[in-house]
Enzyme design. Structure first.
Site, PDB file in Angstrom:
ATOM      1  N   ASP A  29      -6.209  -6.933   4.814  1.00 39.25           N
ATOM      2  CA  ASP A  29      -7.289  -6.504   3.931  1.00 39.25           C
ATOM      3  C   ASP A  29      -8.147  -7.709   3.557  1.00 39.25           C
ATOM      4  O   ASP A  29      -9.368  -7.716   3.726  1.00 39.25           O
ATOM      5  CB  ASP A  29      -6.654  -5.865   2.685  1.00 39.25           C
ATOM      6  N   LYS A  40       3.200 -14.181   5.541  1.00 43.28           N
ATOM      7  CA  LYS A  40       3.504 -15.086   4.429  1.00 43.28           C
ATOM      8  C   LYS A  40       5.028 -15.267   4.382  1.00 43.28           C
ATOM      9  O   LYS A  40       5.661 -15.173   3.324  1.00 43.28           O
ATOM     10  CB  LYS A  40       2.934 -14.458   3.143  1.00 43.28           C
ATOM     11  N   TYR A  96       0.811  -1.223   0.000  1.00 46.49           N
ATOM     12  CA  TYR A  96       0.000   0.000   0.000  1.00 46.49           C
ATOM     13  C   TYR A  96       0.839   1.266   0.000  1.00 46.49           C
ATOM     14  O   TYR A  96       0.295   2.360  -0.080  1.00 46.49           O
ATOM     15  CB  TYR A  96      -0.930   0.014   1.216  1.00 46.49           C
TER      16      TYR A  96
END
Ligand SMILES: NC(=O)c1ccc[n+]([C@@H]2O[C@H](COP(=O)([O-])OP(=O)(O)OC[C@H]3O[C@@H](n4cnc5c(N)ncnc54)[C@H](O)[C@@H]3O)[C@@H](O)[C@H]2O)c1
Length: 400
Positions: A290, A220, A152
């Site tokens: 998100d 991740k 972002y």
């Protein structure tokens, strides 16, 4: 008669809230005014009930979106930002995002100006709300999503552009990258120790304050070792260094302390479906958060009732997570639950939890009475569809 209000302050990590705090609000576009009218009545009634008239909110409208544009020619007047900064805590309905044009997004502007680095989304099920899973009551999580960094940050280079090609050459020539297809688009994913740790700190502090059993770091890191993997490592490190007395690792598992654990993002999407009751507070990076917060919200009955907050140190903006639902504007029809539950978060944040509790009881009562807005009524057997304002009346009637 207008009542004089005082300003909320923030000193040494604590809010200081007068009995009559001035709180700026943006009613929002489309269905925003319908929702805001109903929500404000619920907030005022809950505060009056919880504090027996000794406290009240002094609402101060600030303009943004279409209403601001009509009044000032500006979608986001500087004055709005200045007033929110001055009063520190604000609440907003949904805003239209005009497609195209150089219009600033309010959320992005506020995030930058007030450094609202934590996006907080509590997700729980309310009895009676139709949900797609068999045991929606098992999910009760509060998601802390890092709000500023990660993909972002907006560092992207278009495929075939000069900059993308230059960056590709640099990566290959200078940094030893072996394969990177010519003409690729390239995005950059920055994640800092500072940004990650302050987010995780907020999540752990929340778990301690609210007697939540665990904080799960979702990442991740198996693939993105130096960004997502580092998020996990920095999280554990922070828990050990700054919250040693209050936290333990999953392996240690001591009763009465907050367990810090981690899960890989893809596995976490299975976990929230298969073993939702093993998760409580979740701390995660921006993009994971998100996806995960919308997936969790859907699991307990959708976005219509999902609240959200953008919180920094000494600044907080609470908001509906849905959009303006323009086709129902002015019809007194849509569900005000998302803004109302954002208000519950606001009351908890400023230490007026009793007002929040009263509202939650009110919502539970209204749902049990099956007097609900169309979105819920159409899926709830035996429910009566009522307008936004009547749903608010039902909540107020059940405040406890
Ligand atoms: N936080 C925000 O301010 C925000 C978030 C999302 C979209 N938007 C903006 O809202 C506008 C419309 O966007 P959209 O149509 O993609 O999303 P939306 O959330 O407005 O609508 C999606 C669907 O959900 C329904 N819905 C939304 N809120 C509801 C409520 N409170 N009660 C019952 N049903 C509800 C709508 O009727 C529609 O069917 C766009 O301008 C978009 O940019 C703003």
């Amino acid at each position: 008669m207008a009542v004089a209000g005082g300003k909320i302050d923030y000193q040494g990590g604590r809010w200081s809230v007068p009995d009559r705090p001035i709180i700026p609000f943006i009613e929002g576009d489309g269905t925003g005014p319908d929702i805001w009218r109903a929500s404000q009545r619920v907030f005022d009634a809950a505060v009056a009930k919880a504090f027996a008239g000794s406290r009240a909110i002094v609402w101060k409208e600030v303009l943004a979106g279409e209403k601001a544009f009509k009044a000032t020619g500006n979608w986001l007047p500087d004055e709005t930002l200045a007033v929110i900064r001055e009063h520190r805590v604000a609440i907003k309905g949904p805003l239209t995002t005009p497609v195209g044009g150089g219009m600033r997004s309010l959320n992005v502007a506020l995030r930058q100006i007030l450094d609202l680095y934590a996006c907080i989304r509590p997700v729980r099920w309310f009895a009676g709300v139709p949900a797609p899973v068999r045991e929606p009551q098992k999910l009760d999580v509060v998601i802390f999503r890092e709000n500023i960094e990660d993909v972002y940050a907006g560092i992207e280079f278009e495929a075939g552009s000069d900059k993308a090609d230059k960056l590709r050459d640099f990566l290959i020539d200078q940094l030893g990258v072996k394969t990177l297809r010519q003409g690729s688009a390239i995005g950059v994913k920055p994640m800092s120790k500072f940004g990650s740790q302050r987010l995780v700190a907020k999540a752990i502090q929340y778990a301690i304050d609210h007697h939540r059993p665990s904080v799960t770091l979702v990442h991740k890191g198996n693939i993105q070792k130096f960004t997502e993997g580092a998020f996990r490592d920095w999280g554990y490190q922070l828990a050990k260094e700054s919250f040693a007395g209050d936290t333990v690792t999953e392996a240690e598992g001591v009763k009465g302390k907050v367990v810090i654990k981690d899960r890989i993002a893809d596995a976490m999407f299975q976990q929230v479906l298969l073993r939702p009751d093993e998760y409580s507070v979740i701390a995660t990076s921006n993009l994971n958060g998100d996806y995960l917060s919308d997936a969790c919200a859907a699991q307990v009955g959708g976005l219509g009732m999902a609240p959200g907050a953008n919180v920094g140190d000494g600044y907080a903006v609470f908001e509906a997570t849905h959009g303006t639902a323009p086709k129902y504007a002015g019809q007194d029809k849509v569900n005000p639950g998302s803004v109302i539950l954002s208000g519950v978060m606001m009351f908890e944040e400023i230490g007026w939890g009793a007002a929040g509790k009263a509202i939650v009881a009110g919502i539970e009562g209204a749902l049990a009475a099956k007097k609900v807005t169309y979105d819920l009524a159409r899926q709830m057997p035996g429910a009566t569809e009522v307008p936004t304002s009547t749903f608010a009346d039902a909540i107020i009637a059940h405040l406890k």
